[in-house]
Scaffold this motif. Structure first.
Motif, PDB file in Angstrom:
ATOM      1  N   GLU A 165      25.382  25.380  37.344  1.00 25.46           N
ATOM      2  CA  GLU A 165      24.228  26.681  37.505  1.00 25.46           C
ATOM      3  C   GLU A 165      23.157  26.224  37.534  1.00 25.46           C
ATOM      4  OE1 GLU A 165      23.499  27.698  33.118  1.00 25.46           O
ATOM      5  OE2 GLU A 165      23.632  25.257  32.164  1.00 25.46           O
ATOM      6  N   PRO A 166      22.165  27.552  38.620  1.00 26.00           N
ATOM      7  CA  PRO A 166      20.802  27.761  38.879  1.00 26.00           C
ATOM      8  C   PRO A 166      20.018  26.224  37.650  1.00 26.00           C
ATOM      9  CG  PRO A 166      21.343  29.648  38.832  1.00 26.00           C
ATOM     10  CD  PRO A 166      22.947  28.913  37.719  1.00 26.00           C
ATOM     11  N   THR A 167      20.363  25.850  36.667  1.00 24.93           N
ATOM     12  CA  THR A 167      19.443  25.073  35.596  1.00 24.93           C
ATOM     13  C   THR A 167      19.887  24.259  35.723  1.00 24.93           C
ATOM     14  OG1 THR A 167      19.660  26.831  33.579  1.00 24.93           O
ATOM     15  CG2 THR A 167      18.976  24.773  33.071  1.00 24.93           C
ATOM     16  N   LYS A 195      29.320  29.389  34.859  1.00 26.42           N
ATOM     17  CA  LYS A 195      28.796  29.948  33.902  1.00 26.42           C
ATOM     18  C   LYS A 195      27.690  30.461  34.198  1.00 26.42           C
ATOM     19  CE  LYS A 195      28.692  26.820  30.326  1.00 26.42           C
ATOM     20  NZ  LYS A 195      28.790  26.981  28.347  1.00 26.42           N
ATOM     21  N   ALA A 196      27.095  30.732  35.072  1.00 30.15           N
ATOM     22  CA  ALA A 196      26.655  31.832  36.160  1.00 30.15           C
ATOM     23  C   ALA A 196      26.542  32.309  36.722  1.00 30.15           C
ATOM     24  CB  ALA A 196      25.426  30.387  35.584  1.00 30.15           C
ATOM     25  N   THR A 197      28.177  32.714  37.519  1.00 31.66           N
ATOM     26  CA  THR A 197      28.669  33.554  38.360  1.00 31.66           C
ATOM     27  C   THR A 197      27.401  34.720  39.837  1.00 31.66           C
ATOM     28  OG1 THR A 197      30.098  34.653  37.290  1.00 31.66           O
ATOM     29  CG2 THR A 197      31.098  32.188  38.292  1.00 31.66           C
ATOM     30  N   ASP A 198      27.111  35.526  38.451  1.00 31.68           N
ATOM     31  CA  ASP A 198      25.656  36.828  38.569  1.00 31.68           C
ATOM     32  C   ASP A 198      24.615  35.837  40.001  1.00 31.68           C
ATOM     33  OD1 ASP A 198      28.043  38.376  38.107  1.00 31.68           O
ATOM     34  OD2 ASP A 198      26.624  38.556  36.085  1.00 31.68           O
ATOM     35  N   LYS A 199      23.919  34.949  38.572  1.00 34.10           N
ATOM     36  CA  LYS A 199      23.428  34.704  39.603  1.00 34.10           C
ATOM     37  C   LYS A 199      23.492  33.268  40.679  1.00 34.10           C
ATOM     38  CE  LYS A 199      20.634  34.483  35.541  1.00 34.10           C
ATOM     39  NZ  LYS A 199      19.157  33.596  33.979  1.00 34.10           N
ATOM     40  N   SER A 237      18.838  39.625  27.386  1.00 37.37           N
ATOM     41  CA  SER A 237      19.360  39.098  28.486  1.00 37.37           C
ATOM     42  C   SER A 237      20.176  37.554  28.912  1.00 37.37           C
ATOM     43  CB  SER A 237      17.841  38.233  29.400  1.00 37.37           C
ATOM     44  OG  SER A 237      17.009  37.190  28.480  1.00 37.37           O
ATOM     45  N   ALA A 238      21.154  37.124  27.858  1.00 39.85           N
ATOM     46  CA  ALA A 238      21.488  36.154  28.030  1.00 39.85           C
ATOM     47  C   ALA A 238      23.015  36.110  29.926  1.00 39.85           C
ATOM     48  CB  ALA A 238      21.889  35.022  27.068  1.00 39.85           C
ATOM     49  N   PRO A 239      22.959  34.988  29.924  1.00 41.64           N
ATOM     50  CA  PRO A 239      24.680  35.214  30.880  1.00 41.64           C
ATOM     51  C   PRO A 239      25.388  35.843  30.332  1.00 41.64           C
ATOM     52  CG  PRO A 239      22.817  33.230  31.349  1.00 41.64           C
ATOM     53  CD  PRO A 239      21.892  33.642  30.206  1.00 41.64           C
ATOM     54  N   ARG A 240      25.798  36.785  30.931  1.00 39.08           N
ATOM     55  CA  ARG A 240      27.249  37.180  30.307  1.00 39.08           C
ATOM     56  C   ARG A 240      28.119  36.135  30.441  1.00 39.08           C
ATOM     57  NH1 ARG A 240      29.067  41.177  28.985  1.00 39.08           N
ATOM     58  NH2 ARG A 240      31.078  42.197  29.130  1.00 39.08           N
ATOM     59  N   GLY A 241      28.482  34.817  31.061  1.00 36.60           N
ATOM     60  CA  GLY A 241      29.486  34.149  30.804  1.00 36.60           C
ATOM     61  C   GLY A 241      28.763  33.625  30.242  1.00 36.60           C
ATOM     62  N   LYS A 242      28.051  33.503  29.816  1.00 39.66           N
ATOM     63  CA  LYS A 242      28.086  32.122  27.875  1.00 39.66           C
ATOM     64  C   LYS A 242      27.885  33.026  27.270  1.00 39.66           C
ATOM     65  CE  LYS A 242      24.658  29.971  30.940  1.00 39.66           C
ATOM     66  NZ  LYS A 242      22.905  28.504  30.734  1.00 39.66           N
TER      67      LYS A 242
END
Ligand SMILES: [Zn+2]
Length: 375
Positions: free
Chosen positions: A328-330, A363-367, A145-150
């Protein structure tokens, strides 16, 4: 020669070999460092290597991508002037590069071959990138499930990506099973990773004109930035360069907050809790390796643990974006936590407060698209 010390059983090992844990199974620490005086800083070097006099490496670094010396910018947050530390502007877009660069140079100096690591993303990207720069073969185990960008970033650095289905623990187990094949260069276990993150303390001190901030807020999963800040400020105190510590606030997502669970009951070490999903994937840590040390560092500093709900993360990310800070959200959890601490007057507007922005928004554009209701 620096030494590794085991806090659990007291065994010491010279740091001239590639060790990632004690024979007793516990994590190792580097013995306290000597630190540096401000006159020891190499001011011509615009990277964390300006502090190399304080680093427990026996040789000059062989690999650097210019990590460290990240911007410290002032913006207003809920009416208070706040300094944002842009660790998101590291070579791979996250704070991990401090730890990785120092750990990997140590490993090169003590002689390692191929390496592997397990990561939810940012550490994997960082280690894959520095392994590429060092010419080391590298395999990264990531959650399916890791973010695709990473994951794309890891693959682009030429590392082998192994996506492991199931829990985050299953990913770690896969990495542990590979120990016979290559060296486990774990950012969560290896003490030289914290030797690298300690340069964040030096940098904040220097960028504030050799002053100590009052408060530092850090999005926190395993706690390597908290431990690095504790180590760095401790060295500066022992050198007589500063006379007090900043309050350290570990920011966690309410849905997955191992440190908060222990903090709430005054425990000195890990207490079981029930995690649920969070958009802050970088700090969704179920069992930090050094829980007791992180809790002790927070207590020593006079700070604490702050949790933020999922509903608070999106608005904080949007507010940061409108201040020119795309994270990123984090990383946005720290903005949400700052609102909380200003509101309950734990932090006063006239104090010097640092918010560490740990990872870049790209790194997290989808989220982030979900948070912004983009379709
Ligand atoms: Zn031990």
């Amino acid at each position: 020669m620096a030494r590794f010390l085991c806090p659990a059983c007291g065994t010491a090992y010279p740091a001239d070999r590639p060790l990632w844990h004690c024979d007793c199974g516990g994590p190792l620490d580097l013995e306290p460092g000597q630190g540096l005086r401000r006159s020891d800083i190499d001011a011509d070097d615009a990277s964390l290597w300006r502090y190399r006099a304080a680093l427990a490496l026996k040789e000059s670094p062989r690999v650097s991508l210019g990590e460290g010396w990240t911007p410290l910018v002032t913006r207003h947050w809920d009416g208070a002037p706040v300094r944002f530390k842009l660790e998101s502007q590291m070579p791979t877009g996250s704070f991990k590069d401090r730890g990785t660069a120092v750990m990997l140079n140590h490993l090169l100096q003590v002689g390692v071959g191929p390496i592997h690591e397990d990561s939810s993303g940012n550490a994997g990207s960082s280690i894959a990138t520095y392994a590429a720069a060092a010419g080391l073969r590298c395999r990264i185990y990531v959650p399916a499930s890791a973010p695709r960008g990473k994951v794309v970033q890891i693959a682009a650095a030429g590392a082998e990506v192994r996506a492991i289905p199931g829990t985050r623990e299953a990913v770690t187990e896969a990495a542990l099973a590979a120990i016979g094949e290559s060296f486990y260069a774990s950012h969560n276990w290896h003490p030289y990773f914290i030797e690298g993150t300690k340069t964040l303390a030096y940098e904040l001190w220097e960028q504030l004109g050799f002053a100590v901030p009052d408060n530092i807020l850090v999005p926190t999963g395993y706690g390597s930035n908290i431990l690095g800040l504790d180590r760095g400020f401790d060295e500066l105190i022992r050198q007589g360069e500063i006379s007090r510590r900043p309050r350290l606030f570990a920011v966690q997502a309410e849905n997955c907050s191992a440190l908060a669970a222990a903090w709430a009951v005054g425990a000195a070490d890990y207490v079981p809790f029930t995690p649920t999903a969070t958009i802050a994937d970088g700090i969704a840590t179920v069992k930090p390796v050094r829980t007791a040390e992180v809790l002790a560092a927070l207590r020593r500093s006079g700070g604490g643990v702050v949790t933020v709900s999922e509903a608070e993360i999106g608005p904080a990310l949007k507010t940061l974006g409108r201040l020119g800070l795309f994270v990123e959200p984090t990383a946005a959890t720290a903005g949400a936590a700052l609102s909380r601490l200003l509101r309950d007057r734990t932090i006063r507007p006239d104090e010097t407060t640092i918010v560490v922005l740990t990872g870049h928004g790209l790194k997290a554009t989808d989220k982030i698209a979900e948070l912004l209701d983009l379709h």
